[in-house]
Each structure stands twice: as C-alpha cells, then as structure tokens.
Write a protein that holds these residues in place. Sequence first.
Motif, PDB file in Angstrom:
ATOM      1  N   GLN A 441       0.850  -1.186   0.000  1.00  0.00           N
ATOM      2  CA  GLN A 441       0.000   0.000   0.000  1.00  0.00           C
ATOM      3  C   GLN A 441       0.890   1.242   0.000  1.00  0.00           C
ATOM      4  O   GLN A 441       1.770   1.394   0.848  1.00  0.00           O
ATOM      5  CB  GLN A 441      -0.905   0.023   1.228  1.00  0.00           C
ATOM      6  CG  GLN A 441      -1.891   1.187   1.270  1.00  0.00           C
ATOM      7  CD  GLN A 441      -3.056   1.007   0.292  1.00  0.00           C
ATOM      8  OE1 GLN A 441      -3.506  -0.119   0.075  1.00  0.00           O
ATOM      9  NE2 GLN A 441      -3.550   2.101  -0.267  1.00  0.00           N
ATOM     10  N   CYS A 442       0.658   2.143  -0.952  1.00  0.00           N
ATOM     11  CA  CYS A 442       1.421   3.396  -1.044  1.00  0.00           C
ATOM     12  C   CYS A 442       0.413   4.512  -1.253  1.00  0.00           C
ATOM     13  O   CYS A 442      -0.182   4.617  -2.341  1.00  0.00           O
ATOM     14  CB  CYS A 442       2.440   3.349  -2.160  1.00  0.00           C
ATOM     15  SG  CYS A 442       3.554   4.771  -2.195  1.00  0.00           S
ATOM     16  N   ALA A 443       0.177   5.272  -0.160  1.00  0.00           N
ATOM     17  CA  ALA A 443      -0.831   6.331  -0.189  1.00  0.00           C
ATOM     18  C   ALA A 443      -2.175   5.723  -0.554  1.00  0.00           C
ATOM     19  O   ALA A 443      -2.655   4.816   0.130  1.00  0.00           O
ATOM     20  CB  ALA A 443      -0.423   7.442  -1.141  1.00  0.00           C
ATOM     21  N   ASP A 444      -2.783   6.164  -1.628  1.00  0.00           N
ATOM     22  CA  ASP A 444      -4.117   5.701  -1.974  1.00  0.00           C
ATOM     23  C   ASP A 444      -4.104   4.552  -2.981  1.00  0.00           C
ATOM     24  O   ASP A 444      -5.155   4.175  -3.497  1.00  0.00           O
ATOM     25  CB  ASP A 444      -4.945   6.858  -2.543  1.00  0.00           C
ATOM     26  CG  ASP A 444      -4.300   7.475  -3.773  1.00  0.00           C
ATOM     27  OD1 ASP A 444      -3.080   7.293  -3.959  1.00  0.00           O
ATOM     28  OD2 ASP A 444      -4.998   8.159  -4.553  1.00  0.00           O
ATOM     29  N   LYS A 445      -2.918   3.976  -3.288  1.00  0.00           N
ATOM     30  CA  LYS A 445      -2.847   2.931  -4.292  1.00  0.00           C
ATOM     31  C   LYS A 445      -2.142   1.689  -3.748  1.00  0.00           C
ATOM     32  O   LYS A 445      -1.274   1.779  -2.869  1.00  0.00           O
ATOM     33  CB  LYS A 445      -2.114   3.426  -5.553  1.00  0.00           C
ATOM     34  CG  LYS A 445      -2.902   4.471  -6.332  1.00  0.00           C
ATOM     35  CD  LYS A 445      -2.203   4.805  -7.631  1.00  0.00           C
ATOM     36  CE  LYS A 445      -3.008   5.816  -8.456  1.00  0.00           C
ATOM     37  NZ  LYS A 445      -2.336   6.145  -9.724  1.00  0.00           N
ATOM     38  N   SER A 516       3.238  13.174  -5.734  1.00  0.00           N
ATOM     39  CA  SER A 516       2.034  12.766  -5.022  1.00  0.00           C
ATOM     40  C   SER A 516       2.367  11.586  -4.099  1.00  0.00           C
ATOM     41  O   SER A 516       3.479  11.054  -4.143  1.00  0.00           O
ATOM     42  CB  SER A 516       0.939  12.357  -6.008  1.00  0.00           C
ATOM     43  OG  SER A 516       1.340  11.212  -6.743  1.00  0.00           O
ATOM     44  N   GLY A 517       1.385  11.159  -3.309  1.00  0.00           N
ATOM     45  CA  GLY A 517       1.633  10.066  -2.363  1.00  0.00           C
ATOM     46  C   GLY A 517       2.088   8.795  -3.039  1.00  0.00           C
ATOM     47  O   GLY A 517       3.034   8.130  -2.601  1.00  0.00           O
ATOM     48  N   SER A 518       1.426   8.434  -4.137  1.00  0.00           N
ATOM     49  CA  SER A 518       1.790   7.203  -4.825  1.00  0.00           C
ATOM     50  C   SER A 518       2.964   7.408  -5.779  1.00  0.00           C
ATOM     51  O   SER A 518       3.731   6.481  -6.049  1.00  0.00           O
ATOM     52  CB  SER A 518       0.594   6.653  -5.605  1.00  0.00           C
ATOM     53  OG  SER A 518       0.156   7.592  -6.576  1.00  0.00           O
TER      54      SER A 518
END
Length: 691
Positions: A441-445, A516-518
């Motif tokens: 899991q990396c941020a929202d993905k 970005s997060g991902s």
Amino acid sequence: MRPAGGRSRVGGQAGDGPSREGGRTADAPRRDGPSRDGRPSKGALRDGRPSGGPLREGVRGRDGAGRPSRPGERPIRPGERPLRPGERPVRGRDGDGPPRRSPAGPGGPPRRPGPPPRPAVLRLGSPRRRINIALMAMAVVLSLFAGRLVQLQGLNSKTFQAKAADQRVTPEVLPAKRGSITDVNGNELAVTADAREIYLDPKEVKETQRDLIATTLSAELGKPKDGIAAKLAQVDKRYLVVARDVDPLVARKIMGMGFRGVGSKPTYRRLYPGGTLAGGLVGFVGDDGFGLEGLEQAYNKTLAGQDGQQSIEIGRGGERIPMTRSTRVAPVPGRDLRLTIDRYIQWAAYEAIAKQVKAVGARSGSVIVMDVKTGQILAMANAPEVDLRNWQATRAEDRGNKAAAEVFEPGSTNKVITAAAALEAGVVAPSTLFTVPDNIQCADKVLRDAHPHPTEQMTFAQILEESSNVGTIMAGTKITDQRLHNMFTAFGFGAKSGGGIPSEEAGLLPDWQEWSGSQRCTIMYGQGISVTALQMASVYQTIANGGVRLTPTIVAGTTDEKGQLVPAAAPKQTRVISELTARQLAGMLEKAVAGADGTGGAAAIEGYRVAGKTGTAMRYDQKCGGYCGYTATFVGFTPAEAPRLMALAVIQDPKKDHYGGTIAAPVFQEVMTFALKTKKIPPTGSTSLLR
C-alpha cells in the motif's frame, strides 16, 4: 490757243473745264497718238517736249516724264493714267499702291470699263519674326538638353556610372565544398561530390523547340515532362532550375545537344554511402545545402564553410566583356567532422534492432553502444531508420534520432538509481534482508510486483536480481524524497547530457516537492518519470566506470584549415557515487543476468561476465491519451569485473511480447558480442563479483 472754260486744277470736280494734267478735257476723248489728220494731238511729245505750250513746273507728261509735279501733288507713276475730270485718288486698304479712280460725278460721261480686277494676293509677314521665334524655341530646347547633360555627366555622374555597372556586372555565388562526416576510423558516412545544376532560360527557347527540350530533359533527368513544359512556357522568366545534384556526365550529355536556353551550373551534391547507416544520427541536407536533421543540422556552420563570390561584366548576349573589371572571393571549404561511431558496430546494432522490431511488431527501437572509459558513443542506431539517399520517402516522425529524442518511462532499469541512493545513504547493503510480499500500500494505491508470489525473505541483491517492485519500494522508503531526487539529478535526469548529441531531449523529472503520495513510490521503480535512451545509457556507464559519469560524446574531432584533425575536448567527469557503491551495484546487476532467478539471462555472453538490468514499463501515448502498450528495455556492460563496453536496447510498443528480458536482452547479447570481437576484447571468465 487756250480752251474755253478756264483752267482746271488737278483733282478738280467734273465739268470745271479742261484739266491741265494730261492736256485734255473731260469731254474730249483721250488721244495718245496722232490725230485723225495725221498731225500730232495736243499733249503729244514733239522733239521730246509736250505740245500745246510749255508745261508748268510740277506737271509731268503721260509717261511720267517732265517737270516735277506741283507741291502737294503725287507724281504720276509709270504706266498710270492721269485722273479723269471728277475722279479722286482712292487709296488701297493698306494706303499703298496706285490710287483707284472714283466714278464720274453726276452728269458726267459713262465710265469706260477698266481692265479686269487683279486676283487678291496674300502678303506674308516678315520672315525675320518667324526666324527669331524658331531660334528662341531651339535655344530653350538646347538649354534643357545642356542642363540634363550637366546633371548626368557632372552632378550625378558617379551615381549613374554605378547603376550602369550594376546592370553589366553579374554576381555569381561560388559554393563552398561541404565537409565530410566520417566514422572514428575515417570511413565516410557523408561526403560531397561535384555535381551540376540544370536550368532553363525560357525567353531564349524557341517555341518550336519546347516539346523536344521537355521530352529530352524528362528522359535524361527523370523529371516529369509536364513540369518541364510548364517552366518552358514562362517566357517572362530568365532562370528556372530543372534539376540539382545532376551527375556531371549526364549534364555534359545534355549540354552537348546544343539546346538554346538550356544551361548547366557547377555545384556540389551530398552523398551518403551508407544509406540507412546512422541515418537519424548523421541527418541530411536540403536543396539549399543546409542541414535539416541530425549532425548535418547541429554542426551545419562547421560543415558548410563559407561561400565565395565572383563578379564579371557581361554584354547583352550574355558573353563576358573583355578587359573589364572582375572580382573574385574564393570560397572557404567546410571542415570535416569525425565521429566516435564505429561503422561496423553501427551496422551490427542497426541490423539487430531492425530485425527485432520487425519480429515483435514494434513501433520503433533504439540501440546505443558506449565506451565505458571514454564516454564515446560507438553506435547509435534506430529502427526504422531514415534512408539518407532518399530521405523524402521517410515519414517525418521517423527521420530523427530517436535514441536521444524519444522519451519514455524507464521501468525497472531505473531501480539501480534507487539502489544507489540507498547504498550511498548506508541504510541498506546488498545482503540486507527484506520480507517482501507481492503488493504494498502506497498512499491511496496498491502497487504490485509483475508476477504474483507469496511473501518471502529476499536480500537487497535478490530484490534487484528478480526486479521486485515491492522490495525496491521497501528499500527506497528508507531515504528521503529529496535525497532520491538529488540522486536522479546527479545521474543526469531532467537535463540534456551536454555532449552535443543532435535532437536530444531532457526528459521529465518532477520536483520532489510535487510528488504525489503514490508517485514517490512509482518513481522508485521507473514509473512517473521520463528519460531518453541516451540518459539511461549514461547511468550504466557511470556505474561501470566506478561511479564517475562522463559526458556522452559523439564527435571525436574536426579538421582545421590545413586538413589536420583537431581532437575534441575531453568529456566532463563527475563523480556521482562512490567506487564501493558502484562495485556493489555491478555485482548485483551481474546476478540479474547470471543468477538462477535473474530476469536478464538472455543477455549472457559465453566467456564474458555481463552485468545488466531488464526493464518493462507501461508506455504513455499522447495519441490514446494514456498508457497504451509497453516499453521493453535491457541495459548492461561487460566484462563485469573490468567494464569496457556498455550497451542498451529499447523497443517501443511491441505487439507479440513486451518483456525486456525476452525481446530486448537478445538484442543486447547480439550487439555486444559483435562489439567485443570488433574491439578485440578477450574473454575474462565467469567468476561472479559477489561471493
């Protein structure tokens, strides 16, 4: 005896008596000759004197002889009759000439009809006046001519002399011979040869000869007859080019036919002996002799030289006027360009990539071979490649140097940079163990490995060997985003290499603060970042060279005005990673080729230790507005223990397969094997760097 009635005055009225002038009365008929009885009449001359007594002073005879007339009276002119009684002298309109007689007064005898009237005579004015007017007009005209001559020959003489000279002087450009482009051994890739330009002067061509000339030139030059006929019809033009780059023998044959209005002009033509060999890299020139693509464009000023000029005075018929001024500035020939390319390795690279692109139905492909110790590019091939002998037939998108111009997401080949940043930071070692699942899991993905697998223990070397996305992310999270970004920059991402490679692009490296997060995770294994094949080749050259990056170079040198080769400046050297880190990465990359679980086994070369990395990435395509297809890559170097050569093979949008280990690694193996033999690099054995 005096007649009765007394005396009559001259000019008296009728009936006043006889007139003394003329010696007869008004009633008696005038008798100028002898009388009827034979005696002289009154008034007749006797012995030269008038009869009838002495004449008074001032009265002349009928013939005007005798004494002068009385004061105030006009003398009778010769041939003029005297006034009759009752007549008055009547002057003409102009007051000149003999007087006219007035008719007899009342009661007088009828007037004897006189002679018929004389025709009216037009009296011209004085000729002196007309002459004066004509002289004045001529003086005015001549003064105008004189003033104009003074202006032309005196005041503005230099200006008109210059204009006249300009009309006679014909300037002619003397083209400079373009320099050659050769490979590292002096083999010609582009050369300039003598040629001719065939042109028309339609005004000089007879109408009856047009069809014959059009037919002949069409057959000899391979040009459409209609196009030539259309040029011949433009009789208001004096110079229309029919064909350039004509072989001198063909031009000589045409000129030997003696067609009036057909001319030949010496020029040069550009020849490419290799055809498609390094076509995108070398480039080509246009009809005007200027480079339009590749090195021909990037080094146009060096290759083109400087045209000369010649001016001569010609006559109306086009012939040179003898003993007239002429000026000539000799052209300065262009300088030769010697590349670092090896013609034979270039040929092998093109053959290998072109064959594989066709086999897998790919859109395009590129191969780069580089000398690890010098940074010199030995081969830079593209498929499809432009045929320089007929570059107009190649699509515009296929004419460039894709190896330096086409950007793509590198995929797993980018993992070495993440590994280098982690090793340099000291947070991991090749033997560091990780518990690696097949997703993370990396941020929202949720990001996954290419193949599902159970969670397992893997060393960092194994992570790179098996090209695990999840394991790479786990190692990369141990360093900051800024540190990772700095490592990308140090390896040359986001900027041009600085080696003067034609058509080079800088790629795309987003600022770490904008990740970005991902994206901070995907960048670690080569998604969300764009590079060129040249940039990725430079990364592996740096690792193979002990961590020192050399600016990739394509030009070995240029010739000077004496034709002597002047070597190019040494490439810039930049240490990117430590020698220890470079050695560790080389050992890990060797396991990726020679290891049992390695993804690059198809790149192995018998007798040589090969270090390399596969890459398979989703391909972003603007035409479909997203990710469509794949990019397959393999990049490596050999011998791994003492690297000499590195090579990269990239294939864009393959249709039959898409993994770098299966379609790109075989190209690397074929090209590198040929390059090792060409450079006479002996085998070194197969002992791994990692023990």
